[in-house]
Design an enzyme around this catalytic site. Sequence first.
Site, PDB file in Angstrom:
ATOM      1  N   GLU A  35       8.593  23.727  45.931  1.00  7.90           N
ATOM      2  CA  GLU A  35       9.813  24.514  45.664  1.00  7.90           C
ATOM      3  C   GLU A  35      10.376  25.076  46.964  1.00  7.90           C
ATOM      4  O   GLU A  35      11.578  25.017  47.234  1.00  7.90           O
ATOM      5  CB  GLU A  35       9.480  25.685  44.715  1.00  7.90           C
ATOM      6  CG  GLU A  35       9.369  25.282  43.266  1.00  7.90           C
ATOM      7  CD  GLU A  35       8.799  26.422  42.412  1.00  7.90           C
ATOM      8  OE1 GLU A  35       9.310  26.617  41.309  1.00  7.90           O
ATOM      9  OE2 GLU A  35       7.855  27.115  42.865  1.00  7.90           O
ATOM     10  N   LEU A  83      -4.541  51.642  75.682  1.00 10.20           N
ATOM     11  CA  LEU A  83      -5.480  52.701  75.307  1.00 10.20           C
ATOM     12  C   LEU A  83      -6.646  52.750  76.278  1.00 10.20           C
ATOM     13  O   LEU A  83      -7.049  51.716  76.813  1.00 10.20           O
ATOM     14  CB  LEU A  83      -6.018  52.425  73.896  1.00 10.20           C
ATOM     15  CG  LEU A  83      -4.977  52.383  72.783  1.00 10.20           C
ATOM     16  CD1 LEU A  83      -5.632  51.948  71.484  1.00 10.20           C
ATOM     17  CD2 LEU A  83      -4.329  53.744  72.604  1.00 10.20           C
ATOM     18  N   GLU A 111      -9.057  51.552  63.089  1.00  9.27           N
ATOM     19  CA  GLU A 111      -8.421  50.252  62.842  1.00  9.27           C
ATOM     20  C   GLU A 111      -9.159  49.177  63.622  1.00  9.27           C
ATOM     21  O   GLU A 111      -9.828  49.479  64.609  1.00  9.27           O
ATOM     22  CB  GLU A 111      -6.958  50.271  63.341  1.00  9.27           C
ATOM     23  CG  GLU A 111      -6.104  51.290  62.650  1.00  9.27           C
ATOM     24  CD  GLU A 111      -4.721  51.443  63.287  1.00  9.27           C
ATOM     25  OE1 GLU A 111      -4.388  50.677  64.205  1.00  9.27           O
ATOM     26  OE2 GLU A 111      -3.999  52.344  62.856  1.00  9.27           O
ATOM     27  N   LYS A 113      -9.345  46.420  66.421  1.00  9.50           N
ATOM     28  CA  LYS A 113      -8.608  46.151  67.652  1.00  9.50           C
ATOM     29  C   LYS A 113      -8.385  44.642  67.719  1.00  9.50           C
ATOM     30  O   LYS A 113      -9.318  43.870  67.946  1.00  9.50           O
ATOM     31  CB  LYS A 113      -9.394  46.649  68.861  1.00  9.50           C
ATOM     32  CG  LYS A 113      -8.614  46.509  70.130  1.00  9.50           C
ATOM     33  CD  LYS A 113      -9.312  47.230  71.269  1.00  9.50           C
ATOM     34  CE  LYS A 113      -8.489  47.151  72.535  1.00  9.50           C
ATOM     35  NZ  LYS A 113      -8.121  45.809  72.927  1.00  9.50           N
ATOM     36  N   ASP A 115      -7.319  41.022  68.889  1.00  6.47           N
ATOM     37  CA  ASP A 115      -7.319  40.380  70.201  1.00  6.47           C
ATOM     38  C   ASP A 115      -6.110  39.454  70.317  1.00  6.47           C
ATOM     39  O   ASP A 115      -6.153  38.304  69.889  1.00  6.47           O
ATOM     40  CB  ASP A 115      -8.631  39.592  70.349  1.00  6.47           C
ATOM     41  CG  ASP A 115      -8.961  39.350  71.792  1.00  6.47           C
ATOM     42  OD1 ASP A 115      -8.230  39.858  72.669  1.00  6.47           O
ATOM     43  OD2 ASP A 115      -9.955  38.660  72.058  1.00  6.47           O
ATOM     44  N   ARG A 134       4.862  43.550  76.146  1.00  8.26           N
ATOM     45  CA  ARG A 134       4.533  44.812  76.802  1.00  8.26           C
ATOM     46  C   ARG A 134       4.888  44.775  78.298  1.00  8.26           C
ATOM     47  O   ARG A 134       5.341  45.757  78.856  1.00  8.26           O
ATOM     48  CB  ARG A 134       3.037  45.087  76.623  1.00  8.26           C
ATOM     49  CG  ARG A 134       2.605  46.350  77.271  1.00  8.26           C
ATOM     50  CD  ARG A 134       1.197  46.712  76.848  1.00  8.26           C
ATOM     51  NE  ARG A 134       0.798  47.868  77.582  1.00  8.26           N
ATOM     52  CZ  ARG A 134       0.209  47.843  78.774  1.00  8.26           C
ATOM     53  NH1 ARG A 134      -0.047  46.712  79.323  1.00  8.26           N
ATOM     54  NH2 ARG A 134      -0.103  48.939  79.388  1.00  8.26           N
ATOM     55  N   TYR A 220       0.923  48.023  63.914  1.00  9.95           N
ATOM     56  CA  TYR A 220       0.055  49.201  63.861  1.00  9.95           C
ATOM     57  C   TYR A 220       0.625  50.462  64.513  1.00  9.95           C
ATOM     58  O   TYR A 220      -0.068  51.452  64.634  1.00  9.95           O
ATOM     59  CB  TYR A 220      -1.306  48.878  64.495  1.00  9.95           C
ATOM     60  CG  TYR A 220      -1.216  48.211  65.864  1.00  9.95           C
ATOM     61  CD1 TYR A 220      -0.626  48.858  66.938  1.00  9.95           C
ATOM     62  CD2 TYR A 220      -1.724  46.929  66.068  1.00  9.95           C
ATOM     63  CE1 TYR A 220      -0.539  48.259  68.174  1.00  9.95           C
ATOM     64  CE2 TYR A 220      -1.644  46.319  67.307  1.00  9.95           C
ATOM     65  CZ  TYR A 220      -1.041  46.993  68.356  1.00  9.95           C
ATOM     66  OH  TYR A 220      -0.954  46.400  69.581  1.00  9.95           O
ATOM     67  N   LYS A 309     -14.783  49.193  72.587  1.00  3.90           N
ATOM     68  CA  LYS A 309     -14.948  47.745  72.753  1.00  3.90           C
ATOM     69  C   LYS A 309     -16.356  47.346  72.322  1.00  3.90           C
ATOM     70  O   LYS A 309     -17.327  48.000  72.727  1.00  3.90           O
ATOM     71  CB  LYS A 309     -14.743  47.344  74.215  1.00  3.90           C
ATOM     72  CG  LYS A 309     -13.392  47.746  74.793  1.00  3.90           C
ATOM     73  CD  LYS A 309     -12.227  46.962  74.231  1.00  3.90           C
ATOM     74  CE  LYS A 309     -12.093  45.584  74.790  1.00  3.90           C
ATOM     75  NZ  LYS A 309     -11.564  45.479  76.127  1.00  3.90           N
ATOM     76  N   CYS A 403     -14.678  35.042 110.386  1.00  7.12           N
ATOM     77  CA  CYS A 403     -13.739  34.797 109.278  1.00  7.12           C
ATOM     78  C   CYS A 403     -13.837  33.332 108.868  1.00  7.12           C
ATOM     79  O   CYS A 403     -13.749  32.439 109.727  1.00  7.12           O
ATOM     80  CB  CYS A 403     -12.320  35.135 109.725  1.00  7.12           C
ATOM     81  SG  CYS A 403     -11.087  34.628 108.511  1.00  7.12           S
ATOM     82  N   CYS A 406     -10.057  31.775 109.931  1.00  4.10           N
ATOM     83  CA  CYS A 406      -9.558  31.671 111.304  1.00  4.10           C
ATOM     84  C   CYS A 406     -10.682  31.764 112.338  1.00  4.10           C
ATOM     85  O   CYS A 406     -10.456  31.571 113.523  1.00  4.10           O
ATOM     86  CB  CYS A 406      -8.496  32.727 111.574  1.00  4.10           C
ATOM     87  SG  CYS A 406      -9.173  34.401 111.647  1.00  4.10           S
ATOM     88  N   CYS A 421     -11.487  40.804 108.517  1.00  2.03           N
ATOM     89  CA  CYS A 421     -10.937  39.932 109.549  1.00  2.03           C
ATOM     90  C   CYS A 421      -9.735  40.707 110.088  1.00  2.03           C
ATOM     91  O   CYS A 421      -8.833  41.058 109.327  1.00  2.03           O
ATOM     92  CB  CYS A 421     -10.480  38.606 108.922  1.00  2.03           C
ATOM     93  SG  CYS A 421      -9.352  37.703 109.989  1.00  2.03           S
ATOM     94  N   CYS A 426      -4.102  35.567 110.721  1.00  2.00           N
ATOM     95  CA  CYS A 426      -4.995  34.743 109.895  1.00  2.00           C
ATOM     96  C   CYS A 426      -4.219  34.259 108.672  1.00  2.00           C
ATOM     97  O   CYS A 426      -3.644  35.070 107.935  1.00  2.00           O
ATOM     98  CB  CYS A 426      -6.213  35.566 109.482  1.00  2.00           C
ATOM     99  SG  CYS A 426      -7.264  34.704 108.318  1.00  2.00           S
TER     100      CYS A 426
HETATM  101  S1  IVH Z   1      -2.406  51.200  69.302  1.00  2.00           S
HETATM  102  C1  IVH Z   1       0.040  54.021  71.967  1.00  2.00           C
HETATM  103  N1  IVH Z   1      -3.769  49.776  67.598  1.00  2.00           N
HETATM  104  O1  IVH Z   1      -5.050  47.061  72.304  1.00  2.00           O
HETATM  105  C2  IVH Z   1      -0.917  53.188  71.206  1.00  2.00           C
HETATM  106  N2  IVH Z   1      -3.460  48.874  69.795  1.00  2.00           N
HETATM  107  O2  IVH Z   1      -6.107  48.689  74.669  1.00  2.00           O
HETATM  108  C3  IVH Z   1      -0.572  51.759  71.142  1.00  2.00           C
HETATM  109  N3  IVH Z   1      -4.416  46.645  70.091  1.00  2.00           N
HETATM  110  O3  IVH Z   1      -2.107  47.492  74.188  1.00  2.00           O
HETATM  111  C4  IVH Z   1      -1.665  50.824  70.821  1.00  2.00           C
HETATM  112  N4  IVH Z   1      -5.203  46.410  68.056  1.00  2.00           N
HETATM  113  O4  IVH Z   1      -2.270  45.457  72.601  1.00  2.00           O
HETATM  114  C5  IVH Z   1      -3.288  49.849  68.856  1.00  2.00           C
HETATM  115  N5  IVH Z   1      -4.917  48.606  65.960  1.00  2.00           N
HETATM  116  C6  IVH Z   1      -4.435  48.681  67.199  1.00  2.00           C
HETATM  117  C7  IVH Z   1      -4.620  47.634  68.124  1.00  2.00           C
HETATM  118  C8  IVH Z   1      -4.115  47.775  69.421  1.00  2.00           C
HETATM  119  C9  IVH Z   1      -5.057  45.832  69.237  1.00  2.00           C
HETATM  120  C10 IVH Z   1      -4.159  46.320  71.512  1.00  2.00           C
HETATM  121  C11 IVH Z   1      -2.777  46.643  72.025  1.00  2.00           C
HETATM  122  C12 IVH Z   1      -2.965  47.678  73.095  1.00  2.00           C
HETATM  123  C13 IVH Z   1      -4.401  47.491  73.478  1.00  2.00           C
HETATM  124  C14 IVH Z   1      -4.968  48.814  73.925  1.00  2.00           C
END
Ligand code: IVH
Length: 666
Positions: A35, A83, A111, A113, A115, A134, A220, A309, A403, A406, A421, A426
């Site tokens: 569809e 962050l 939340e 994070k 990647d 960004r 987010y 992390k 070096c 050079c 150096c 150089c």
């Molecule tokens: S908040 C002012 N929330 O991680 C706050 N960032 O190390 C804005 N990222 O630059 C960021 N998951 O690219 C936020 N749940 C989440 C995220 C998140 C991934 C990334 C984002 C940021 C980086 C910070």
Amino acid sequence: MENEKKLRIEYLRKILNDANYEYYVLDNPTLTDQEFDKYLRELEILEEENPEYDSPFSPTKKVGGEVIDSFKKVRHKLPMLSLPDVFSLEEIESFNERIIKNSIEPIYVCEYKIDGLSVSLHYEKGELIYAVTRGDGVIGEDITHNVRTIKSIPLILKQPIDIEVRGEIYMPKKVLDEVNEKRIKTNLPILQNVRNAAAGSIRQLDSKVAAERKLNTWIYHLPNPEDYGIKTHQDALQFMKDLGFKVNEKANKVVKGIKEIERFIDFASKKREELPYEIDGIVIKVNNLASQKKLGFTSKYPKWAVAYKFPAKEVLTKLSNIVFTVGRTGKITPNAVLEPVILMGSTVKRATLHNEDYVLMKDLKIGDIVSLRKAGDVIPEVVEAKKERRNGSEKEFQMINNCPICGSILEKKKDQVDYYCLNFSCSARKVEALIHYCSRKAMNIDGLGVEIMEDFYNLGFIKTIPDIYQLKNHRKDLIELEGYGHKSVDNLLNAIENSKNNSLEKLLFGLGISGIGDKTALLLSKIFRTMDKMIEADYEKYEDIKDIGPTLAKNLVDFFQDKINLELIDNLKKLGVNMNYLGSVDKYNENISGKRFVITGSLSFIDRDELSKVIESYGGFTSSSVSKKTDVVIVGEKPGNKYDKATELEIEIWNEEKIKSIVDNF
Ligand code: IVH
């Protein structure tokens, strides 16, 4: 008849946009694939036959097709901050303690994070107008044409409002595997990890390529929640979800205190493997927005959130050699040459070993089996040698005396760890300086990276910084080089021309003055505003600035007194390179910017620290003692002998009324 067609187009757009939302955001399809395809084809035909009804908000734009020449630079309305990373529960505990110390209730939203790469989306009257990466946090790149192809990003919102939202664009794990399978079959190098793959896909000039990469999003962050009367981050997430954005509600959790944060980390670590997208940690944000406001920001980060992390994964490999490189300042760095190994999705062949002491401290020998991890998930780091696996064939590390490029004799300054150096001619130093000048945080000239710069240097096209701006004279030669064509040469030459309009801080950082990083370059540019004022400034003027110590002050004065550097600046000026700070004008006030203040006595309407901050935010600076260099002394109730000294030195004095009238006008 015409009107009927228009109505049909609008109807088809609505059902297809809704179907995209239901499929890609809600994960709850309402149309069958057949569809959907049928309606889409009908719409494509109608749009082709009636180009007068074309619209950038049509779901037909999701398949891509728009090709751009280059990425426009866009200044963010509010800086796009990242962050601060934390790696342990102790660090989270001290974050939590800081929050409590500020009399803020420790209620957070945890939340995943994600990647990927962050994006800022702008809507006017509910329609997607533009999308920006960004970049360096202040200026990003316009990627609207590619963002339009991401199925989970709405082209039209459920309410016709003006709004900016931020989130992460990511490549699902499965898509990376699929893309790589195809690339292997066609002998193309594989994409190393989901983050690079997503970033590479979003930086395609042709949006068809980006569309094929099946990128996805999680939203987010709402930069202006007060515009919508929103009081908590949790409500902001709900608000964005209701507008039609893909918000990770199954993973976002409101928690109280450290124990619940720990529980969320456990939950996320267990879920991580089975998720269809990569996460590299969790983000912890204070939920209450008034509290976020109270906590504020440092120059780099919000104080109301941290990114935890996950522990880095480690792998073993062989240290096959240690080779030396020469940096732009002449610094010699030993580098580990490693047997290629895959670590967290990318192949690692080299890692920096920083300096002689570092290698000796780790007792590394050539031939050792070493463990590797990625510091901050990006930079590979040699953790340690597995001494139990030595068999006697390993060779001792030997620091070099000359070096490697050079041949000049290396020098080590007293009490320092690095060898240098000192030969200004150089070639390695020169190339590194050129690469630094063009790098992203400096002049940001796309297309003049490490390898190309080395080639252009060896070909004699670019030997000095001003030569970069004369590269256009070699246009014909460039087009004939392998791997180049009219288009890529013109893109490069345009990027070079555009860089002339950069704000002062980028040029200042690009000049590579010893110890002046991008943040200090920005601070100096805000204060002095022009290159000429920086050249005129003396040691005391620099040293008076908070954050500039004696060493940096001396480096600056030495740099601006050197005839060769002044000639370089003059040449760049003649070539049309901007020498002024172009940052926001509302942070400039002629009564304050660039001036030195001393505050004495107590003020009734603002405390002294607050006033210092206001002055600094306008590029003025404050010091504690009055000297000939002081421009203004602000005098409150019961001033000390600073007032007498100011009168004696005939320095301008402002009373409370005067500073109040200026501050009130801010
Ligand atoms: S908040 C002012 N929330 O991680 C706050 N960032 O190390 C804005 N990222 O630059 C960021 N998951 O690219 C936020 N749940 C989440 C995220 C998140 C991934 C990334 C984002 C940021 C980086 C910070």
